[in-house]
Design a protein around this motif. Sequence first.
Motif, PDB file in Angstrom:
ATOM      1  N   ARG A   1       0.854  -1.203   0.000  1.00 28.32           N
ATOM      2  CA  ARG A   1       0.000   0.000   0.000  1.00 28.32           C
ATOM      3  C   ARG A   1       0.880   1.240   0.000  1.00 28.32           C
ATOM      4  NH1 ARG A   1      -5.360   0.148   3.139  1.00 28.32           N
ATOM      5  NH2 ARG A   1      -6.381  -0.434   1.211  1.00 28.32           N
ATOM      6  N   LYS A   2       0.529   2.156  -0.848  1.00 25.69           N
ATOM      7  CA  LYS A   2       1.272   3.410  -0.931  1.00 25.69           C
ATOM      8  C   LYS A   2       0.851   4.320   0.211  1.00 25.69           C
ATOM      9  CE  LYS A   2       1.585   7.388  -3.957  1.00 25.69           C
ATOM     10  NZ  LYS A   2       1.217   7.955  -5.249  1.00 25.69           N
ATOM     11  N   LEU A   3       1.821   4.630   1.092  1.00 22.73           N
ATOM     12  CA  LEU A   3       1.531   5.498   2.231  1.00 22.73           C
ATOM     13  C   LEU A   3       1.594   6.966   1.840  1.00 22.73           C
ATOM     14  CD1 LEU A   3       3.451   3.752   5.141  1.00 22.73           C
ATOM     15  CD2 LEU A   3       1.022   3.620   4.567  1.00 22.73           C
ATOM     16  N   PHE A   4       2.674   7.345   1.155  1.00 24.15           N
ATOM     17  CA  PHE A   4       2.800   8.722   0.703  1.00 24.15           C
ATOM     18  C   PHE A   4       3.838   8.807  -0.405  1.00 24.15           C
ATOM     19  CE2 PHE A   4       5.464   8.198   4.433  1.00 24.15           C
ATOM     20  CZ  PHE A   4       6.679   8.753   4.060  1.00 24.15           C
ATOM     21  N   HIS A   5       3.856   9.951  -1.044  1.00 21.01           N
ATOM     22  CA  HIS A   5       4.747  10.210  -2.182  1.00 21.01           C
ATOM     23  C   HIS A   5       5.671  11.361  -1.824  1.00 21.01           C
ATOM     24  CE1 HIS A   5       5.995  10.699  -6.353  1.00 21.01           C
ATOM     25  NE2 HIS A   5       5.772  11.996  -6.216  1.00 21.01           N
ATOM     26  N   ILE A   6       6.954  11.162  -2.031  1.00 20.77           N
ATOM     27  CA  ILE A   6       7.936  12.240  -1.848  1.00 20.77           C
ATOM     28  C   ILE A   6       8.139  12.880  -3.219  1.00 20.77           C
ATOM     29  CG2 ILE A   6      10.285  12.825  -1.188  1.00 20.77           C
ATOM     30  CD1 ILE A   6      10.242  10.352   0.630  1.00 20.77           C
ATOM     31  N   PRO A   7       7.773  14.139  -3.368  1.00 19.87           N
ATOM     32  CA  PRO A   7       7.890  14.781  -4.687  1.00 19.87           C
ATOM     33  C   PRO A   7       9.353  15.063  -5.041  1.00 19.87           C
ATOM     34  CG  PRO A   7       7.202  16.376  -3.055  1.00 19.87           C
ATOM     35  CD  PRO A   7       7.242  15.039  -2.355  1.00 19.87           C
ATOM     36  N   PRO A   8       9.619  15.277  -6.328  1.00 18.69           N
ATOM     37  CA  PRO A   8      10.997  15.595  -6.713  1.00 18.69           C
ATOM     38  C   PRO A   8      11.396  16.959  -6.162  1.00 18.69           C
ATOM     39  CG  PRO A   8       9.526  15.849  -8.576  1.00 18.69           C
ATOM     40  CD  PRO A   8       8.720  15.260  -7.463  1.00 18.69           C
ATOM     41  N   MET A   9      12.521  16.991  -5.495  1.00 14.14           N
ATOM     42  CA  MET A   9      12.989  18.238  -4.889  1.00 14.14           C
ATOM     43  C   MET A   9      14.154  18.842  -5.652  1.00 14.14           C
ATOM     44  SD  MET A   9      12.663  17.461  -0.867  1.00 14.14           S
ATOM     45  CE  MET A   9      12.596  15.696  -0.743  1.00 14.14           C
ATOM     46  N   CYS A  10      14.550  18.234  -6.748  1.00 11.72           N
ATOM     47  CA  CYS A  10      15.687  18.736  -7.512  1.00 11.72           C
ATOM     48  C   CYS A  10      15.432  20.126  -8.070  1.00 11.72           C
ATOM     49  CB  CYS A  10      16.021  17.774  -8.647  1.00 11.72           C
ATOM     50  SG  CYS A  10      16.628  16.200  -8.034  1.00 11.72           S
ATOM     51  N   LYS A  11      14.182  20.411  -8.405  1.00 11.68           N
ATOM     52  CA  LYS A  11      13.889  21.723  -8.985  1.00 11.68           C
ATOM     53  C   LYS A  11      14.016  22.845  -7.960  1.00 11.68           C
ATOM     54  CE  LYS A  11      11.363  20.132 -12.888  1.00 11.68           C
ATOM     55  NZ  LYS A  11      10.247  20.264 -13.769  1.00 11.68           N
ATOM     56  N   LEU A  12      14.186  22.516  -6.700  1.00 14.09           N
ATOM     57  CA  LEU A  12      14.444  23.540  -5.691  1.00 14.09           C
ATOM     58  C   LEU A  12      15.893  24.021  -5.755  1.00 14.09           C
ATOM     59  CD1 LEU A  12      12.571  22.017  -2.631  1.00 14.09           C
ATOM     60  CD2 LEU A  12      11.779  23.792  -4.186  1.00 14.09           C
ATOM     61  N   ASN A  13      16.737  23.248  -6.410  1.00 10.32           N
ATOM     62  CA  ASN A  13      18.132  23.623  -6.587  1.00 10.32           C
ATOM     63  C   ASN A  13      18.198  24.820  -7.535  1.00 10.32           C
ATOM     64  OD1 ASN A  13      20.815  23.842  -7.289  1.00 10.32           O
ATOM     65  ND2 ASN A  13      21.083  21.677  -7.764  1.00 10.32           N
ATOM     66  N   PRO A  14      18.804  25.925  -7.143  1.00 12.34           N
ATOM     67  CA  PRO A  14      18.844  27.103  -8.017  1.00 12.34           C
ATOM     68  C   PRO A  14      19.687  26.912  -9.277  1.00 12.34           C
ATOM     69  CG  PRO A  14      20.123  27.491  -6.035  1.00 12.34           C
ATOM     70  CD  PRO A  14      19.436  26.174  -5.854  1.00 12.34           C
ATOM     71  N   LEU A  15      20.494  25.866  -9.327  1.00 12.83           N
ATOM     72  CA  LEU A  15      21.321  25.599 -10.503  1.00 12.83           C
ATOM     73  C   LEU A  15      20.836  24.374 -11.282  1.00 12.83           C
ATOM     74  CD1 LEU A  15      24.799  26.162  -8.837  1.00 12.83           C
ATOM     75  CD2 LEU A  15      23.510  27.769 -10.257  1.00 12.83           C
ATOM     76  N   TYR A  16      19.614  23.940 -11.013  1.00 11.66           N
ATOM     77  CA  TYR A  16      19.074  22.718 -11.617  1.00 11.66           C
ATOM     78  C   TYR A  16      19.095  22.765 -13.144  1.00 11.66           C
ATOM     79  CZ  TYR A  16      15.678  19.179 -12.983  1.00 11.66           C
ATOM     80  OH  TYR A  16      15.057  18.122 -13.582  1.00 11.66           O
ATOM     81  N   GLU A  17      18.582  23.826 -13.737  1.00 12.67           N
ATOM     82  CA  GLU A  17      18.499  23.931 -15.193  1.00 12.67           C
ATOM     83  C   GLU A  17      19.886  23.890 -15.837  1.00 12.67           C
ATOM     84  OE1 GLU A  17      15.747  23.872 -17.007  1.00 12.67           O
ATOM     85  OE2 GLU A  17      14.511  23.739 -15.202  1.00 12.67           O
ATOM     86  N   GLN A  18      20.846  24.533 -15.223  1.00 15.39           N
ATOM     87  CA  GLN A  18      22.188  24.571 -15.787  1.00 15.39           C
ATOM     88  C   GLN A  18      22.869  23.203 -15.694  1.00 15.39           C
ATOM     89  OE1 GLN A  18      20.999  26.980 -13.682  1.00 15.39           O
ATOM     90  NE2 GLN A  18      20.723  28.499 -15.298  1.00 15.39           N
ATOM     91  N   VAL A  19      22.667  22.504 -14.592  1.00 14.46           N
ATOM     92  CA  VAL A  19      23.282  21.186 -14.417  1.00 14.46           C
ATOM     93  C   VAL A  19      22.668  20.177 -15.390  1.00 14.46           C
ATOM     94  CG1 VAL A  19      23.575  19.276 -12.791  1.00 14.46           C
ATOM     95  CG2 VAL A  19      23.950  21.615 -12.036  1.00 14.46           C
ATOM     96  N   VAL A  20      21.356  20.220 -15.553  1.00 17.13           N
ATOM     97  CA  VAL A  20      20.696  19.325 -16.499  1.00 17.13           C
ATOM     98  C   VAL A  20      21.146  19.648 -17.927  1.00 17.13           C
ATOM     99  CG1 VAL A  20      18.452  18.720 -17.476  1.00 17.13           C
ATOM    100  CG2 VAL A  20      18.732  18.845 -15.016  1.00 17.13           C
ATOM    101  N   GLY A  21      21.300  20.923 -18.237  1.00 13.85           N
ATOM    102  CA  GLY A  21      21.799  21.312 -19.553  1.00 13.85           C
ATOM    103  C   GLY A  21      23.224  20.821 -19.794  1.00 13.85           C
ATOM    104  N   LEU A  22      24.045  20.855 -18.768  1.00 10.59           N
ATOM    105  CA  LEU A  22      25.418  20.358 -18.872  1.00 10.59           C
ATOM    106  C   LEU A  22      25.427  18.860 -19.155  1.00 10.59           C
ATOM    107  CD1 LEU A  22      28.443  20.963 -18.622  1.00 10.59           C
ATOM    108  CD2 LEU A  22      28.211  20.539 -16.167  1.00 10.59           C
ATOM    109  N   ARG A  23      24.568  18.123 -18.471  1.00 13.14           N
ATOM    110  CA  ARG A  23      24.456  16.678 -18.714  1.00 13.14           C
ATOM    111  C   ARG A  23      24.004  16.412 -20.148  1.00 13.14           C
ATOM    112  NH1 ARG A  23      21.234  12.137 -18.637  1.00 13.14           N
ATOM    113  NH2 ARG A  23      22.151  10.373 -17.530  1.00 13.14           N
ATOM    114  N   PHE A  24      23.041  17.196 -20.615  1.00 16.21           N
ATOM    115  CA  PHE A  24      22.553  17.031 -21.981  1.00 16.21           C
ATOM    116  C   PHE A  24      23.660  17.304 -22.998  1.00 16.21           C
ATOM    117  CE2 PHE A  24      20.496  18.783 -25.800  1.00 16.21           C
ATOM    118  CZ  PHE A  24      19.758  17.666 -26.169  1.00 16.21           C
TER     119      PHE A  24
END
Length: 95
Positions: A54-77
């Motif tokens: 049984r699913k008790l709860f869901h932990i949402p993605p918190m990566c987007k709280l990182n202020p450098l998230y877009e730049q790091v993902v772009g670097l990986r791409f």
Amino acid sequence: MSSFIQIRLHKDLLHPVREWLETLEIHNSKLAHFLCKAIPAQCPFERDITVFGRKLFHIPPMCKLNPLYEQVVGLRFRALCYLADECGEDVTAYC
């Protein structure tokens, strides 16, 4: 008014790092492999907590709280594109 100044100052402090990450070019396959291994394809914190099926709860993605998230993902791409386009490697292992 002071909170606006603090937020503006916070954004200005990260601007050089953002700019550096966005302009970083990949020209080395070892660096590209390292970046693809070190930066996860999906947020590692998102998950469902289940007990006895049984699913008790869901932990949402918190990566987007990182202020450098877009730049790091772009670097990986960019690293993935370098490996696929320039080196001709199969990058499905990193996806």
